[in-house]
Enzyme design. Structure first.
Site, PDB file in Angstrom:
ATOM      1  N   LYS A  89       1.025  -1.435  -0.514  1.00 23.21           N
ATOM      2  CA  LYS A  89       0.197   0.152   0.064  1.00 23.21           C
ATOM      3  C   LYS A  89       0.179   1.022  -0.185  1.00 23.21           C
ATOM      4  O   LYS A  89       1.973   1.146   0.619  1.00 23.21           O
ATOM      5  CB  LYS A  89      -0.640   0.081   0.859  1.00 23.21           C
ATOM      6  CG  LYS A  89      -0.399  -0.033   2.788  1.00 23.21           C
ATOM      7  CD  LYS A  89      -0.315   1.453   2.815  1.00 23.21           C
ATOM      8  CE  LYS A  89       0.774   1.098   4.387  1.00 23.21           C
ATOM      9  NZ  LYS A  89       1.905   2.395   4.563  1.00 23.21           N
ATOM     10  N   PRO A 124       9.676  -4.234   1.758  1.00 23.77           N
ATOM     11  CA  PRO A 124      11.174  -4.720   2.242  1.00 23.77           C
ATOM     12  C   PRO A 124      10.357  -4.563   3.716  1.00 23.77           C
ATOM     13  O   PRO A 124       9.359  -3.635   3.433  1.00 23.77           O
ATOM     14  CB  PRO A 124      11.790  -3.281   2.371  1.00 23.77           C
ATOM     15  CG  PRO A 124      10.489  -2.508   1.218  1.00 23.77           C
ATOM     16  CD  PRO A 124      10.060  -3.677  -0.197  1.00 23.77           C
ATOM     17  N   MET A 125      11.139  -4.657   4.555  1.00 15.66           N
ATOM     18  CA  MET A 125      10.744  -4.496   5.970  1.00 15.66           C
ATOM     19  C   MET A 125      10.626  -3.442   6.562  1.00 15.66           C
ATOM     20  O   MET A 125      11.809  -2.431   6.224  1.00 15.66           O
ATOM     21  CB  MET A 125      10.881  -5.361   6.979  1.00 15.66           C
ATOM     22  CG  MET A 125      10.660  -6.795   6.412  1.00 15.66           C
ATOM     23  SD  MET A 125      11.271  -8.189   8.587  1.00 15.66           S
ATOM     24  CE  MET A 125      12.087  -7.984   7.982  1.00 15.66           C
ATOM     25  N   GLY A 126       9.948  -2.148   7.428  1.00 16.48           N
ATOM     26  CA  GLY A 126      10.402  -1.368   8.114  1.00 16.48           C
ATOM     27  C   GLY A 126      10.303  -0.256   6.531  1.00 16.48           C
ATOM     28  O   GLY A 126      10.946   0.927   6.947  1.00 16.48           O
ATOM     29  N   GLY A 127       9.479  -0.063   5.535  1.00 11.69           N
ATOM     30  CA  GLY A 127       9.684   0.905   4.244  1.00 11.69           C
ATOM     31  C   GLY A 127       8.392   1.460   4.492  1.00 11.69           C
ATOM     32  O   GLY A 127       8.285   1.990   3.556  1.00 11.69           O
ATOM     33  N   GLY A 128       7.448   0.873   4.776  1.00  9.72           N
ATOM     34  CA  GLY A 128       6.343   2.236   5.069  1.00  9.72           C
ATOM     35  C   GLY A 128       4.969   1.334   3.781  1.00  9.72           C
ATOM     36  O   GLY A 128       3.848   1.954   3.499  1.00  9.72           O
ATOM     37  N   GLY A 147       3.570  -1.033   3.642  1.00  7.87           N
ATOM     38  CA  GLY A 147       2.501  -2.521   4.689  1.00  7.87           C
ATOM     39  C   GLY A 147       2.907  -3.689   5.124  1.00  7.87           C
ATOM     40  O   GLY A 147       1.596  -4.333   4.462  1.00  7.87           O
ATOM     41  N   GLY A 162       4.339  -6.942   6.026  1.00 12.45           N
ATOM     42  CA  GLY A 162       3.310  -7.262   7.512  1.00 12.45           C
ATOM     43  C   GLY A 162       2.001  -7.254   7.559  1.00 12.45           C
ATOM     44  O   GLY A 162       1.419  -8.535   8.368  1.00 12.45           O
ATOM     45  N   SER A 181       0.333  -7.054   4.883  1.00 13.47           N
ATOM     46  CA  SER A 181      -0.958  -7.168   4.154  1.00 13.47           C
ATOM     47  C   SER A 181      -0.123  -8.937   3.640  1.00 13.47           C
ATOM     48  O   SER A 181      -1.252  -9.275   3.738  1.00 13.47           O
ATOM     49  CB  SER A 181      -0.355  -6.727   2.776  1.00 13.47           C
ATOM     50  OG  SER A 181      -0.309  -7.225   1.489  1.00 13.47           O
ATOM     51  N   ASP A 216      -3.173  -1.161  10.379  1.00 15.56           N
ATOM     52  CA  ASP A 216      -2.630  -1.301   8.547  1.00 15.56           C
ATOM     53  C   ASP A 216      -3.362  -2.490   8.312  1.00 15.56           C
ATOM     54  O   ASP A 216      -3.629  -3.044   7.037  1.00 15.56           O
ATOM     55  CB  ASP A 216      -1.532  -0.981   7.610  1.00 15.56           C
ATOM     56  CG  ASP A 216      -0.708   0.175   7.795  1.00 15.56           C
ATOM     57  OD1 ASP A 216      -2.632   1.464   8.704  1.00 15.56           O
ATOM     58  OD2 ASP A 216      -0.322   0.436   8.286  1.00 15.56           O
TER      59      ASP A 216
HETATM   60  C1  LIG Z   1       1.277   5.170  10.558  1.00 12.67           C
HETATM   61  C2  LIG Z   1       1.599   3.887  10.081  1.00 12.67           C
HETATM   62  C3  LIG Z   1       0.323   4.153   8.317  1.00 12.67           C
HETATM   63  O1  LIG Z   1       0.273   3.230   7.338  1.00 12.67           O
HETATM   64  O2  LIG Z   1       2.753   3.979   9.075  1.00 12.67           O
HETATM   65  P1  LIG Z   1       3.422   2.743   8.219  1.00 12.67           P
HETATM   66  O3  LIG Z   1       4.149   1.459  10.041  1.00 12.67           O
HETATM   67  O4  LIG Z   1       2.460   1.826   7.614  1.00 12.67           O
HETATM   68  O5  LIG Z   1       5.289   3.281   8.225  1.00 12.67           O
HETATM   69  C4  LIG Z   1       0.386   2.593  10.310  1.00 12.67           C
HETATM   70  O6  LIG Z   1      -0.780   3.037  10.531  1.00 12.67           O
HETATM   71  C5  LIG Z   1       1.075   2.588  11.728  1.00 12.67           C
HETATM   72  O7  LIG Z   1       0.611   1.036  11.455  1.00 12.67           O
HETATM   73  P2  LIG Z   1       1.368   0.215  12.967  1.00 12.67           P
HETATM   74  O8  LIG Z   1       1.597  -0.333  11.690  1.00 12.67           O
HETATM   75  O9  LIG Z   1       0.121  -1.142  13.456  1.00 12.67           O
HETATM   76  O10 LIG Z   1       2.155   0.424  13.808  1.00 12.67           O
HETATM   77  P3  LIG Z   1       3.305  -0.528  14.843  1.00 12.67           P
HETATM   78  O11 LIG Z   1       4.097  -0.956  14.634  1.00 12.67           O
HETATM   79  O12 LIG Z   1       1.791  -1.243  15.561  1.00 12.67           O
HETATM   80  O13 LIG Z   1       2.961   0.919  16.068  1.00 12.67           O
HETATM   81  C6  LIG Z   1       4.219   1.325  16.884  1.00 12.67           C
HETATM   82  C7  LIG Z   1       4.178   2.000  17.958  1.00 12.67           C
HETATM   83  O14 LIG Z   1       3.945   3.116  17.203  1.00 12.67           O
HETATM   84  C8  LIG Z   1       2.955   4.100  17.967  1.00 12.67           C
HETATM   85  N1  LIG Z   1       1.989   4.430  16.687  1.00 12.67           N
HETATM   86  C9  LIG Z   1       1.380   3.458  16.017  1.00 12.67           C
HETATM   87  C10 LIG Z   1       0.479   3.960  14.996  1.00 12.67           C
HETATM   88  C11 LIG Z   1       0.044   4.571  15.960  1.00 12.67           C
HETATM   89  N2  LIG Z   1      -1.132   5.408  15.192  1.00 12.67           N
HETATM   90  N3  LIG Z   1      -0.029   5.903  16.822  1.00 12.67           N
HETATM   91  C12 LIG Z   1       1.291   5.498  17.481  1.00 12.67           C
HETATM   92  O15 LIG Z   1       1.515   6.104  18.325  1.00 12.67           O
HETATM   93  C13 LIG Z   1       2.717   3.170  18.971  1.00 12.67           C
HETATM   94  O16 LIG Z   1       3.837   3.155  20.169  1.00 12.67           O
HETATM   95  C14 LIG Z   1       3.043   0.969  18.577  1.00 12.67           C
HETATM   96  O17 LIG Z   1       3.433   0.690  19.358  1.00 12.67           O
HETATM   97  N1  LIG Z   2       5.599 -11.081   7.309  1.00  9.22           N
HETATM   98  C1  LIG Z   2       6.356 -10.214   8.066  1.00  9.22           C
HETATM   99  N2  LIG Z   2       6.947  -9.273   6.889  1.00  9.22           N
HETATM  100  C2  LIG Z   2       7.205  -8.076   6.930  1.00  9.22           C
HETATM  101  N3  LIG Z   2       7.538  -7.612   8.787  1.00  9.22           N
HETATM  102  C3  LIG Z   2       7.108  -8.873   9.324  1.00  9.22           C
HETATM  103  C4  LIG Z   2       5.786  -9.510   9.596  1.00  9.22           C
HETATM  104  N4  LIG Z   2       5.841  -9.664  10.429  1.00  9.22           N
HETATM  105  C5  LIG Z   2       5.974  -9.339  11.422  1.00  9.22           C
HETATM  106  N5  LIG Z   2       6.719  -8.658  10.608  1.00  9.22           N
HETATM  107  C6  LIG Z   2       7.040  -7.319  11.795  1.00  9.22           C
HETATM  108  O1  LIG Z   2       6.463  -5.985  11.740  1.00  9.22           O
HETATM  109  C7  LIG Z   2       7.213  -4.884  11.171  1.00  9.22           C
HETATM  110  C8  LIG Z   2       7.201  -3.964   9.964  1.00  9.22           C
HETATM  111  O2  LIG Z   2       7.152  -4.714   9.212  1.00  9.22           O
HETATM  112  P1  LIG Z   2       6.254  -4.232   7.502  1.00  9.22           P
HETATM  113  O3  LIG Z   2       4.883  -3.942   7.343  1.00  9.22           O
HETATM  114  O4  LIG Z   2       6.968  -4.481   6.767  1.00  9.22           O
HETATM  115  O5  LIG Z   2       6.609  -2.408   7.595  1.00  9.22           O
HETATM  116  P2  LIG Z   2       6.196  -0.820   7.819  1.00  9.22           P
HETATM  117  O6  LIG Z   2       4.536  -1.276   8.814  1.00  9.22           O
HETATM  118  O7  LIG Z   2       7.139  -0.015   7.595  1.00  9.22           O
HETATM  119  O8  LIG Z   2       5.546  -0.914   6.274  1.00  9.22           O
HETATM  120  C9  LIG Z   2       8.864  -5.454  10.242  1.00  9.22           C
HETATM  121  O9  LIG Z   2      10.274  -4.295  10.917  1.00  9.22           O
HETATM  122  C10 LIG Z   2       9.107  -6.785  11.312  1.00  9.22           C
HETATM  123  O10 LIG Z   2       9.472  -6.965  12.551  1.00  9.22           O
END
Ligand SMILES: C[C@@](CO)(OP(=O)(O)O)[C@H](O)COP(=O)(O)OP(=O)(O)OC[C@H]1O[C@@H](n2ccc(N)nc2=O)[C@H](O)[C@@H]1O
Ligand SMILES: Nc1ncnc2c1ncn2[C@@H]1O[C@H](COP(=O)(O)OP(=O)(O)O)[C@@H](O)[C@H]1O
Length: 284
Positions: free
Chosen positions: A14, A97-101, A103, A105, A107, A139
């Protein structure tokens, strides 16, 4: 499903076309507004049923233990929810990529919920699966529903939208961004006034996380400057990936060819209906 009893399904990426942080909930989670659109590019998952009830994942994700993998967690959640005695062998072909934004994981988790619901014939509705998915991450519900959406709350309040489907050039900077780190940064703007979809369509929006991410990661800052020479460069989610929109594949490819070969990039089509849902509707 193929003759060998394997169900193969996509777990698409996404993009967040904009991301505003509008406030904070009592539990510290940030309230946001964003627009999600899918790409026809992502991971692939392969599912096979097992009669012994075990969930066995074949994947070599660096730093993620099998029990922490969102795929295994999603499978177990559905198994418990549906009191399912069947298990599954799951193979992950990771492209995102992981941690790439992008989504990846989330997805993967959504594809697991929908794939196993189909394979095990659980009969859970999309509402049920989206609710289960939310337990795994903010997400996951948008991937479960598979419709481009305007999102509010922490990303779980979704309104489907029909928007243009351009081609995107996505650049993957050589670093992974922790979402938690960005949300805990003191410099993050947390009080952007809420806007409407109509206002976004007219005036656009920005990514409130970008200034923090660019300040923390020099590589992303530099890649942003480079990509901005060719298009309006944006960041998805909390980074690290950057993207630009183009009217057709050729234009996107042209810019891709001009970027240094050392940069990881791909070109993909924006989709209002996810490739997962398109494929599942064919399988139904
Ligand atoms: C902001 C978005 C936009 O898509 O960023 P990306 O992860 O895709 O980059 C997401 O909603 C991210 O949601 P999600 O991927 O579930 O977040 P997590 O990694 O679980 O969040 C890690 C930590 O970030 C903080 N967090 C996360 C989401 C949010 N709306 N508020 C927060 O404060 C919380 O401390 C949480 O424990
Ligand atoms: N199947 C999976 N694919 C990717 N990441 C995963 C998965 N399961 C757990 N994770 C954890 O979720 C974190 C966020 O991954 P990802 O969704 O790829 O990044 P982002 O939320 O930035 O798009 C990773 O750094 C990893 O520690």
């Amino acid at each position: 499903m193929t003759a060998s009893n394997t169900l193969s399904l996509p777990a698409p990426a996404k993009l967040n076309l904009f991301l505003h942080i509008t406030g904070r909930r009592a539990d510290g989670y940030h309230r946001l507004q964003t627009l999600f659109q899918f790409l026809d590019y992502g991971d692939t998952l392969h599912f096979q049923p097992r009669s012994d009830g075990q969930i066995v994942l074949q994947s070599d994700l660096a730093g993620v233990k099998p029990d922490d993998n969102l795929i295994v967690r999603a499978a177990r959640l559905l198994q418990n929810h549906c009191r399912q005695t069947c298990g599954a062998d799951i193979r992950l072909d990771k492209r995102l990529p992981m941690g790439g934004g992008l989504g990846g994981g989330s997805s993967d988790a959504a594809t697991t919920l929908l794939g196993l619901n189909h394979l095990w014939q659980c009969g859970a509705s999309l509402d049920e699966l989206a609710e289960l998915g939310l337990e795994l991450g903010a997400d996951v519900p948008v991937f479960v529903r598979g419709q481009a959406a305007w999102a509010e709350g922490v990303g779980e309040q979704l309104t489907p939208v029909e928007i243009e489907e351009p081609w995107y050039l996505v650049v993957i900077p050589d670093c992974s961004v922790s979402t938690a780190e960005v949300f805990s940064d003191q410099r993050l703007t947390r009080d952007t006034p809420p806007i409407t979809l109509a206002a976004f369509r007219e005036h656009g929006g920005r990514n409130d996380c970008l200034p923090v991410v660019a300040a923390r990661y020099e590589k992303i800052h530099n890649t942003l400057i480079l990509l901005n020479k060719y298009c309006e460069a944006k960041m998805t989610g909390t980074g690290s990936c950057l993207f630009g929109a183009f009217p057709n594949e050729r234009e996107a490819d042209k810019v891709r060819a001009r970027l240094p070969a050392t940069l990881q990039t791909f070109v993909a089509r924006g989709c209002n209906v996810s490739t997962l849902h398109r494929q599942l509707s064919k399988a139904a």
